[in-house]
Design a protein around this motif. Sequence first.
Motif: not given
Length: 463
Positions: A86-113
């Motif tokens: 989106s024009q003019g948008s900003e996504l600010i990430i505090i922390g390492q954006p390659t963290i795995y979360i959840g169980k069965n299934p697990r997802i990687n935060i990087s999928m949002w990028l």
Amino acid sequence: MSEAKANFDLNSAEERLEKRILVLGSAPHTRQISSYAWDRLPESLNVADYDVVILNLEPFLDQNFADNINIERFPSWQHFAKLVFSQGSELIIIGQPTIYIGKNPRINISMWLPPLLPELVVDSGEEIRNIDPEFTYYFKYVRRWFFHRTSNYIPNEYIWTHYLNLVHPQADDLGIRYHSLAQTRFQEDIAFRMKFQALGVAGGNFIDSQKPLAVLRISGDVICLPIPTEISAQEAVDLILQERYKLQFESTPPAWIEAYKLPHELPIEAEIDRCKDAIKQLEKELTAATIRLGEESRFRKLLYEQGEAALEPVVRDVLRELDAQVDEPKQPGKEDGRLIDLKQRRGMLEIKGLTHQLKLREVRQLDQWVRDALIDEDWESKGILIVNAFRNEPLGNRGEPFPLNCIQAAKKSEQCLITTIQLYNALCALQRGELNLEIFWDTIFSTSGVFSLPGLDLLCTNS
């Protein structure tokens, strides 16, 4: 895929003031923004509705929390893609954006990028150099770093094609431009800003065309920052909101402040308590009244419903309201119930909801039920056939419910044919104190053919 270092066109402070901001991962912050903890995300949240989204990844450093978080409520990568591009948008990430979360299934935060991210190396150190002046305020609270980016870029092949199609229908590739915000002693980025480019040959086929790739769409800023060491990440979010977006904060009152109240506060608090008690009482009364209304309004089903589960129970309840003793069907599907009126006269019920006129087979069926009860049980009764004909039509548009052959057959078998509209009007007249129940039941049991009682042929309304 392409990579370039470039100067970024930074949004002015005035432009940032107008942005709609969302924080995920910590709450509360200032009332001027929306914020949610990771385990308190609302179902309807769409990150693409916002101009700025700040992700606080610090809670996921707790592995137990990260493993057991409910990822079903997490935003989709599609919504993040719409946000990022989106024009003019900003996504600010505090922390390492390659963290795995959840169980069965697990997802990687990087999928949002965007599916083209720099490789991140887990390492640590204390030397921090070349801090961009725009983030000097932030790095006052960072004394150590725990990861840095490399020059390698790793494409996410799982969503690559889908992501490009979502961003632009003619996109064939992604480009990336980056700007360092802080570095290690060896010029490795520990904080950086990225912009992504959707590339393709506009109006042509990428495989066949010899044209150079054109920039079809440019993303907003994606900013990666380390978790501060001198303050919490939640405090760091507040710092960003104050310094970058110029939001004014009021401190959250501490618990101990409740011990210090001015004399004028006390009667106001007492008034509030009285209002709350009154509201609770009114809510109870509202709930009870709503239940009573539901019970009474169910009788309107006489005018539009059909079937064993909907119309038949309501008809039997109305007959009970009219002081008849009504039994449930002994054999559902074979008969629709039996009644005994005020003078101990017996009636066998047949109840029908139809989209058309009554059919002769219903009259014959009721006659058979009456005969079977007499032969098998020595239970002598009168057939009472209650019909909601043309049930899908407005009441004023309905045709004659009983054709001549049904009327003639009912006369021969001494059945009483009555409509649910007449039954509804009888109940209405009873509630108004205008119905003589003895006359009503005498008319039912003396009628062979179509029931008629003055006053029950006109629809009872609120007027």
